[in-house]
Design a protein around this motif. Sequence first.
Motif, short mmCIF file in Angstrom:
data_model
loop_
_atom_site.label_atom_id
_atom_site.label_comp_id
_atom_site.label_asym_id
_atom_site.label_seq_id
_atom_site.Cartn_x
_atom_site.Cartn_y
_atom_site.Cartn_z
N MET A 233 0.85 -1.19 0.00
CA MET A 233 0.00 0.00 0.00
C MET A 233 0.89 1.25 0.00
O MET A 233 1.79 1.38 0.83
N VAL A 234 0.63 2.13 -0.91
CA VAL A 234 1.38 3.39 -0.98
C VAL A 234 0.54 4.49 -0.36
O VAL A 234 -0.62 4.68 -0.75
N ALA A 235 1.13 5.16 0.64
CA ALA A 235 0.39 6.23 1.33
C ALA A 235 0.32 7.46 0.43
O ALA A 235 1.32 7.91 -0.12
N ILE A 236 -0.91 7.92 0.27
CA ILE A 236 -1.14 9.12 -0.56
C ILE A 236 -1.10 10.34 0.36
O ILE A 236 -1.96 10.50 1.23
N GLY A 237 -0.09 11.18 0.20
CA GLY A 237 0.02 12.38 1.03
C GLY A 237 -0.71 13.57 0.43
O GLY A 237 -1.18 13.52 -0.72
N LYS A 238 -0.79 14.62 1.21
CA LYS A 238 -1.45 15.85 0.74
C LYS A 238 -0.54 16.56 -0.26
O LYS A 238 0.67 16.49 -0.20
N LYS A 239 -1.21 17.27 -1.17
CA LYS A 239 -0.44 18.05 -2.14
C LYS A 239 0.16 19.27 -1.46
O LYS A 239 -0.25 19.68 -0.38
N LYS A 240 1.10 19.88 -2.16
CA LYS A 240 1.78 21.04 -1.62
C LYS A 240 0.82 22.21 -1.49
O LYS A 240 -0.05 22.41 -2.35
N TYR A 241 0.98 22.99 -0.40
CA TYR A 241 0.19 24.19 -0.10
C TYR A 241 -1.29 23.90 0.16
O TYR A 241 -2.13 24.78 0.08
N GLN A 242 -1.65 22.63 0.46
CA GLN A 242 -3.03 22.31 0.82
C GLN A 242 -3.23 22.32 2.33
O GLN A 242 -4.35 22.16 2.81
N SER A 243 -2.17 22.52 3.07
CA SER A 243 -2.26 22.63 4.53
C SER A 243 -1.23 23.66 4.98
O SER A 243 -0.32 24.04 4.23
N GLY A 244 -1.38 24.11 6.22
CA GLY A 244 -0.46 25.10 6.75
C GLY A 244 -0.76 26.50 6.22
O GLY A 244 -1.91 26.84 5.88
N GLU A 245 0.26 27.32 6.12
CA GLU A 245 0.06 28.71 5.71
C GLU A 245 -0.38 28.83 4.25
O GLU A 245 -1.03 29.80 3.87
N GLY A 246 -0.03 27.85 3.44
CA GLY A 246 -0.45 27.88 2.04
C GLY A 246 -1.95 27.81 1.87
O GLY A 246 -2.50 28.33 0.90
N ALA A 247 -2.64 27.13 2.83
CA ALA A 247 -4.10 27.01 2.75
C ALA A 247 -4.82 28.01 3.64
O ALA A 247 -6.05 28.10 3.59
N GLN A 248 -4.09 28.77 4.45
CA GLN A 248 -4.73 29.70 5.38
C GLN A 248 -4.91 31.10 4.82
O GLN A 248 -5.66 31.89 5.37
N PHE A 249 -4.23 31.42 3.71
CA PHE A 249 -4.26 32.78 3.18
C PHE A 249 -4.73 32.79 1.74
O PHE A 249 -4.53 31.83 0.98
N LEU A 250 -5.38 33.91 1.38
CA LEU A 250 -5.86 34.14 0.02
C LEU A 250 -5.36 35.49 -0.46
O LEU A 250 -5.29 36.44 0.33
N THR A 251 -5.03 35.59 -1.73
CA THR A 251 -4.68 36.90 -2.28
C THR A 251 -5.96 37.70 -2.52
O THR A 251 -7.07 37.16 -2.53
N ARG A 252 -5.79 39.01 -2.71
CA ARG A 252 -6.97 39.86 -2.92
C ARG A 252 -7.69 39.49 -4.22
O ARG A 252 -8.93 39.52 -4.30
N LYS A 253 -6.93 39.11 -5.22
CA LYS A 253 -7.53 38.72 -6.50
C LYS A 253 -8.40 37.47 -6.33
O LYS A 253 -9.53 37.41 -6.85
N ALA A 254 -7.90 36.49 -5.56
CA ALA A 254 -8.68 35.28 -5.31
C ALA A 254 -9.91 35.58 -4.46
O ALA A 254 -10.98 34.98 -4.68
N ALA A 255 -9.78 36.51 -3.51
CA ALA A 255 -10.93 36.88 -2.68
C ALA A 255 -12.01 37.56 -3.52
O ALA A 255 -13.21 37.29 -3.34
N LEU A 256 -11.62 38.43 -4.46
CA LEU A 256 -12.60 39.09 -5.34
C LEU A 256 -13.33 38.07 -6.21
O LEU A 256 -14.55 38.17 -6.44
N LYS A 257 -12.58 37.07 -6.68
CA LYS A 257 -13.19 36.03 -7.52
C LYS A 257 -14.17 35.17 -6.72
O LYS A 257 -15.23 34.78 -7.22
N LYS A 258 -13.82 34.90 -5.46
CA LYS A 258 -14.68 34.07 -4.62
C LYS A 258 -15.96 34.80 -4.24
O LYS A 258 -17.05 34.20 -4.21
N LEU A 259 -15.84 36.10 -3.94
CA LEU A 259 -17.01 36.88 -3.53
C LEU A 259 -17.79 37.45 -4.71
O LEU A 259 -18.92 37.93 -4.52
N GLN A 260 -17.19 37.43 -5.92
CA GLN A 260 -17.81 37.97 -7.13
C GLN A 260 -18.17 39.45 -6.94
O GLN A 260 -19.30 39.88 -7.18
N LEU A 261 -17.18 40.22 -6.46
CA LEU A 261 -17.36 41.65 -6.22
C LEU A 261 -16.28 42.43 -6.95
O LEU A 261 -15.20 41.90 -7.23
N SER A 262 -16.57 43.69 -7.23
CA SER A 262 -15.55 44.57 -7.78
C SER A 262 -14.63 45.04 -6.65
O SER A 262 -14.95 44.90 -5.47
#
Length: 582
Positions: A1-30
């Motif tokens: 059995m091969v253990a499947i690990g998490k991809k890079k930046y899916q945990s820790g600080e990589g998953a805790q922060f969003l850029t402003r561009k990504a936040a605008l896209k998620k909220l669908q706001l100008s």
Amino acid sequence: MVAIGKKKYQSGEGAQFLTRKAALKKLQLSLKDFRKLCILKGIYPREPRNRKRAQKGKSGIKTLYHVKDIQFLLHEPIIWKLREYKIFSRKVGRAKAMKDFAAMKRYLANHPTLKLDHIVKERYPTFIDALRDLDDCLTLCFLFSTFPSLAHIPRDQSVLCRKLTSEFMHAVIAGKALRKVFVSIKGYYYQAEIKGQTITWIVPHNFSFEPQSRAEVDFKVMSTFVEFYIVMLGFVNYRLYHQLNLFYPPKLTVSGIDSEKVLVDEEAYVDERVAALSIPLVPMDSSVEIEEVADEFPVTDHEDAEKMRIEAEKKRNLKTLFKDLKFYINREVPRQELVFSILAFGGKVSWDKLLFVGATYDENDESITHQIVDRPSMEKRFLSRYYVQPQWVFDSINAMELLPVEEYLMGAILPPHLSPFNNQFDQTYIPPEERAMRDPSYKMANWQDEEEDDDDDGDDDNDEEDKAEEEEKESEKEEVMEEEQDDNEEDKEKLRMKKKKKMQVKPGEVVKEDPWAKAKQEKQEFRLREKMIPRKHKGLYKSMVAGREKRAKEIWLLKKKRRIHDEEEKKSKKEARKAKKA
């Protein structure tokens, strides 16, 4: 059995922060609506520990937001209202382009309105929380209350700011909550104490308004902050008035002033606000009286308890500092700040009724105790009152007592106006005037030094006369001493015999301390403690030491500058004295 690990930046600080561009896209706001939403909800960018991980390995510096904050904004009903605004502006623009004025009128009648009551309750669950965050709110509202009608600021914002700030000033006067006042280049600094919370705000000077270019100041962002602060200050005023047993909203308009003129003319607005301060507020129930409960301290011999008791007594007396005083303000003196300061401490104040509305008594009233002037001389004077400069009012408030008026009389050179907000004197330069104000013994020592310097600076002829007089006095003293010496010898002999009987020889040990060796040992111990600092904290420690050295150098330079100034001033006084005698 091969253990499947998490991809890079899916945990820790990589998953805790969003850029402003990504936040605008998620909220669908100008960007404009997103910025407004963040201001209203109190969301701000975050600084991650490791920026490279938070930006998912991308270079550069980007604006980052926490993922939980963006998820918190997803459920905000204001987002739908902002979208309605967008649809509304599109419909109005289309109707205007098609010249369909009937549809345009119908759209404008159904203009969407944004309510922020739920956000104020959400951000400030208790009244104390709102009071803690009232500093910026008051400063910005007082600033906007001085603005005329501007193209990029809604007209009702300035009007509401004027109304709400006047109401707050009335609440401070009624509650006797003002504690400190300081005049600076930026404006007037006020500090009030409400429900145990210290609130500090700035009121700008009433100068003629000069429009700012939009490149220097973003008025739209400031207007968004004011939009929220207006609602917040309205809630605070309502709660303050009800706690003081007063009707809200109060009727503060003075008859004789055109409300439309007040919106345009700044002088008329200032007159209206100052006149409103002298209007007494109407209580809700006259039978209910709010009694102030004095702070009680346990009876102990502890020094801190005694200091607290003295401080509480000073604050209690400060509330009625101008209770038995009547003031009259001349036309050249800034009225709004002085009227507010005097009324807040129980005094009575008036001005020329021919120039400004709202005066309560004339200049000829013989019961006036102080007339505040800002000119070198006056033709007509009354012997029953003091003619003082405005600084006397502010310095008396900061000193918590009525200061002597001799240094503040009309035409006198005023003492320095010191800031009452500087309480921490660690590694800061303290001027000699402030030292003298806080420590009377320092002032007396300085006076003695000045007297000695003045005596030394006299002419040679006066010195010879003084020496001759001193020699005559010394010869007289020697004659008296020779007569008394014979009588005192017998008493001294008796006293010596008594002391001799009481004397006993006790063996003791002689301990010699070498101060140089002691200082050397302390220095070695300090160096050892420095070496024990962990490596991750060494950079912080070095910056702290560098800052301490920098502050010490600044203090030394300021002391040197003051010493040179004092020497030059003393030299000029000496030359003027010699020229006068010649």
